[in-house]
Design a protein around this motif. Sequence first.
Motif, PDB file in Angstrom:
ATOM      1  N   THR A  10      -3.480  29.341  14.078  1.00  0.00           N
ATOM      2  CA  THR A  10      -2.222  30.637  14.256  1.00  0.00           C
ATOM      3  C   THR A  10      -1.852  31.102  12.867  1.00  0.00           C
ATOM      4  N   GLN A  11      -2.065  30.015  11.858  1.00  0.00           N
ATOM      5  CA  GLN A  11      -1.810  30.805  10.577  1.00  0.00           C
ATOM      6  C   GLN A  11      -2.895  30.747   9.861  1.00  0.00           C
ATOM      7  N   PRO A  12      -3.719  31.720   9.661  1.00  0.00           N
ATOM      8  CA  PRO A  12      -4.969  31.608   8.876  1.00  0.00           C
ATOM      9  C   PRO A  12      -4.590  31.430   7.295  1.00  0.00           C
ATOM     10  N   LYS A  13      -5.294  30.644   6.970  1.00  0.00           N
ATOM     11  CA  LYS A  13      -5.072  30.121   5.438  1.00  0.00           C
ATOM     12  C   LYS A  13      -6.246  30.776   4.724  1.00  0.00           C
ATOM     13  N   SER A  14      -6.006  31.212   3.689  1.00  0.00           N
ATOM     14  CA  SER A  14      -7.132  31.536   2.576  1.00  0.00           C
ATOM     15  C   SER A  14      -7.988  30.313   2.272  1.00  0.00           C
ATOM     16  N   LYS A  15      -9.308  30.381   2.386  1.00  0.00           N
ATOM     17  CA  LYS A  15     -10.214  29.227   2.006  1.00  0.00           C
ATOM     18  C   LYS A  15      -9.768  28.745   0.643  1.00  0.00           C
ATOM     19  N   SER A  16      -9.467  27.571   0.048  1.00  0.00           N
ATOM     20  CA  SER A  16      -9.213  27.386  -1.328  1.00  0.00           C
ATOM     21  C   SER A  16     -10.401  26.435  -1.684  1.00  0.00           C
ATOM     22  N   THR A  17     -10.847  26.513  -2.709  1.00  0.00           N
ATOM     23  CA  THR A  17     -12.011  25.800  -3.267  1.00  0.00           C
ATOM     24  C   THR A  17     -11.331  24.768  -4.102  1.00  0.00           C
ATOM     25  N   ILE A  18     -10.154  24.668  -4.330  1.00  0.00           N
ATOM     26  CA  ILE A  18      -9.658  23.767  -4.939  1.00  0.00           C
ATOM     27  C   ILE A  18      -9.490  22.237  -4.124  1.00  0.00           C
ATOM     28  N   LEU A  19     -10.109  21.293  -4.958  1.00  0.00           N
ATOM     29  CA  LEU A  19     -10.345  20.280  -4.312  1.00  0.00           C
ATOM     30  C   LEU A  19      -9.458  19.066  -4.849  1.00  0.00           C
ATOM     31  N   ARG A  20      -8.808  18.278  -4.188  1.00  0.00           N
ATOM     32  CA  ARG A  20      -8.011  17.143  -4.480  1.00  0.00           C
ATOM     33  C   ARG A  20      -8.692  15.627  -3.835  1.00  0.00           C
ATOM     34  N   LYS A  21      -8.520  15.873  -2.639  1.00  0.00           N
ATOM     35  CA  LYS A  21      -8.991  14.567  -1.984  1.00  0.00           C
ATOM     36  C   LYS A  21      -9.914  15.033  -0.621  1.00  0.00           C
ATOM     37  N   ILE A  22     -10.951  13.935  -0.801  1.00  0.00           N
ATOM     38  CA  ILE A  22     -12.073  14.292   0.200  1.00  0.00           C
ATOM     39  C   ILE A  22     -11.934  12.922   0.978  1.00  0.00           C
ATOM     40  N   GLY A  23     -12.366  13.050   2.421  1.00  0.00           N
ATOM     41  CA  GLY A  23     -12.307  11.865   3.191  1.00  0.00           C
ATOM     42  C   GLY A  23     -13.742  12.074   3.530  1.00  0.00           C
ATOM     43  N   VAL A  24     -14.434  10.754   3.986  1.00  0.00           N
ATOM     44  CA  VAL A  24     -15.747  10.221   4.192  1.00  0.00           C
ATOM     45  C   VAL A  24     -16.086   9.537   5.556  1.00  0.00           C
ATOM     46  N   LEU A  25     -16.959   9.908   6.185  1.00  0.00           N
ATOM     47  CA  LEU A  25     -16.761   9.252   7.589  1.00  0.00           C
ATOM     48  C   LEU A  25     -18.356   8.859   7.825  1.00  0.00           C
ATOM     49  N   THR A  26     -18.619   7.771   8.660  1.00  0.00           N
ATOM     50  CA  THR A  26     -19.950   7.789   9.348  1.00  0.00           C
ATOM     51  C   THR A  26     -19.645   7.966  10.777  1.00  0.00           C
ATOM     52  N   SER A  27     -20.597   8.555  11.538  1.00  0.00           N
ATOM     53  CA  SER A  27     -20.511   8.877  13.086  1.00  0.00           C
ATOM     54  C   SER A  27     -21.841   8.763  13.692  1.00  0.00           C
ATOM     55  N   GLY A  28     -21.744   8.843  15.000  1.00  0.00           N
ATOM     56  CA  GLY A  28     -22.975   8.431  15.968  1.00  0.00           C
ATOM     57  C   GLY A  28     -23.788   7.008  15.739  1.00  0.00           C
ATOM     58  N   GLY A  29     -24.852   7.040  15.911  1.00  0.00           N
ATOM     59  CA  GLY A  29     -25.901   5.772  15.614  1.00  0.00           C
ATOM     60  C   GLY A  29     -25.789   5.497  14.361  1.00  0.00           C
ATOM     61  N   ASP A  30     -25.552   4.347  13.879  1.00  0.00           N
ATOM     62  CA  ASP A  30     -25.473   3.746  12.427  1.00  0.00           C
ATOM     63  C   ASP A  30     -27.347   3.922  11.973  1.00  0.00           C
ATOM     64  N   ALA A  31     -27.328   3.905  10.792  1.00  0.00           N
ATOM     65  CA  ALA A  31     -28.528   3.921  10.049  1.00  0.00           C
ATOM     66  C   ALA A  31     -28.593   3.349   8.703  1.00  0.00           C
ATOM     67  N   PRO A  32     -29.611   2.508   8.389  1.00  0.00           N
ATOM     68  CA  PRO A  32     -29.859   1.867   7.022  1.00  0.00           C
ATOM     69  C   PRO A  32     -29.852   2.905   5.867  1.00  0.00           C
ATOM     70  N   GLY A  33     -28.817   2.619   4.960  1.00  0.00           N
ATOM     71  CA  GLY A  33     -28.697   3.759   3.785  1.00  0.00           C
ATOM     72  C   GLY A  33     -27.641   4.373   4.057  1.00  0.00           C
ATOM     73  N   MET A  34     -26.708   4.318   5.198  1.00  0.00           N
ATOM     74  CA  MET A  34     -25.365   4.903   5.222  1.00  0.00           C
ATOM     75  C   MET A  34     -24.569   4.464   4.280  1.00  0.00           C
ATOM     76  N   ASN A  35     -24.509   3.095   3.917  1.00  0.00           N
ATOM     77  CA  ASN A  35     -23.611   2.340   2.747  1.00  0.00           C
ATOM     78  C   ASN A  35     -23.714   2.985   1.634  1.00  0.00           C
ATOM     79  N   ALA A  36     -25.131   3.149   1.252  1.00  0.00           N
ATOM     80  CA  ALA A  36     -25.525   3.921   0.053  1.00  0.00           C
ATOM     81  C   ALA A  36     -25.088   5.275  -0.331  1.00  0.00           C
ATOM     82  N   ALA A  37     -25.034   5.875   0.917  1.00  0.00           N
ATOM     83  CA  ALA A  37     -24.554   7.346   0.923  1.00  0.00           C
ATOM     84  C   ALA A  37     -22.828   7.333   0.773  1.00  0.00           C
ATOM     85  N   ILE A  38     -22.333   6.277   1.328  1.00  0.00           N
ATOM     86  CA  ILE A  38     -20.833   6.074   1.095  1.00  0.00           C
ATOM     87  C   ILE A  38     -20.469   5.940  -0.507  1.00  0.00           C
ATOM     88  N   ARG A  39     -21.343   4.835  -0.911  1.00  0.00           N
ATOM     89  CA  ARG A  39     -21.132   4.714  -2.235  1.00  0.00           C
ATOM     90  C   ARG A  39     -21.302   5.776  -3.315  1.00  0.00           C
TER      91      ARG A  39
END
Length: 342
Positions: A10-39
């Motif tokens: 409803t209130q389109p925002k201009s896409k900011s490239t300023i980055l302060r905080k990122i979230g990380v998640l794993t989803s679907g079937g687990d796979a060996p190496g996901m922890n290495a990716a999170i790290r």
Amino acid sequence: MNRTPVAANTQPKSKSTILRKIGVLTSGGDAPGMNAAIRAVVRTAMSEKLLAVGISHGYKGLINKEFTPMFGYSVADIIHRGGTILKTSRCPEFKTDEGIDTAYQNLVDEGIDALVVIGGDGTFRGALALHKRHPDIRIVGLPGTIDNDLYGTDFTIGYDTAINTVVDAVDKIRDTAGSHGMLFFVEVMGRDAGFIALNSGIATGSEKILIPETQTDIDNLIDKLQYDQRKQKTWGIIIVAEGEQMGGASKVASLVKEKLPDYETRVTILGHIQRGGTPSCADRVLASRLGYESIKALLDGADCMMMGSINGKIVRVPFEKATKHHQQINPEMLEVARVLSL
Ligand code: ADP
Ligand code: F6P
């Protein structure tokens, strides 16, 4: 839990490239190496002075606000572990507008500007659905699935470990097959994709490999087994991907037994041992490179992009492409498998 619906776009925002905080998640079937990716994601974020938040249980955790701040030490001692410390889930609620809007509101409340999602094509479809309603949260993805079926990367995180698990198991089964003169039908994972079956089948010298991408020719299989029988060879391994068109290893084994009752047949379904275990060196290195690249890509302003590896080079592939096209089986590999199992 905040479940107040948020009006989408409803209130389109201009896409900011300023980055302060990122979230990380794993989803679907687990796979060996996901922890290495999170790290890799968390440590690269730290090095860029970004805040990192781990989201547990994939999109379910986004809806239920399962957020935990992460630091360099939060991801110590996990590079060698299978599974995912962030846990994973399949979340039907995220396929609804209400689920997506709740997830978005939670991200806004938490001050998360961007997401790194680690999973398969379903996970990227989910990311696209979130992006469509709320384009101001930027999202990049890492291919995490044992199936290796994603377009835009030669290898997915977890695939190398999974095929080595299969090879190890089949080598052991072959000892018994040879000792007893038995014919084993070994079912491997791959609901829609035959990469695990084809590559592990070639590596174990299997007598036949049956995959979802090709029509199973049962008469051809019977002919081959009759020929082997005439030469007194009654043992061997038939690798069957779970998505094989006749219905999997049990079905194929019973069809063979009907026609060739003298064969002593056995069925082994390898199942979820293929998803777990210590990630291989190749998976750890791939996960580390792609995780590092995901943060660099976000800092460059990337959005809705999967990080992949083509011919050893790291690439960025739009989610649309990665999800729309299925990774194709190389016909040369099919021919190698055919010729070597004659
Ligand atoms: P994978 O990522 O391993 O392919 P799934 O296909 O189960 O695993 O997808 C993971 C999750 O992604 C789903 O449980 C669902 O929450 C989300 N998802 C998949 N497809 C969509 C979609 N079209 N819209 C919204 N969310 C989706
Ligand atoms: O991770 C992909 C995959 O291994 C598919 O090959 C398989 O069909 C599916 O997951 C099974 O997953 P689950 O048992 O979690 O439904």
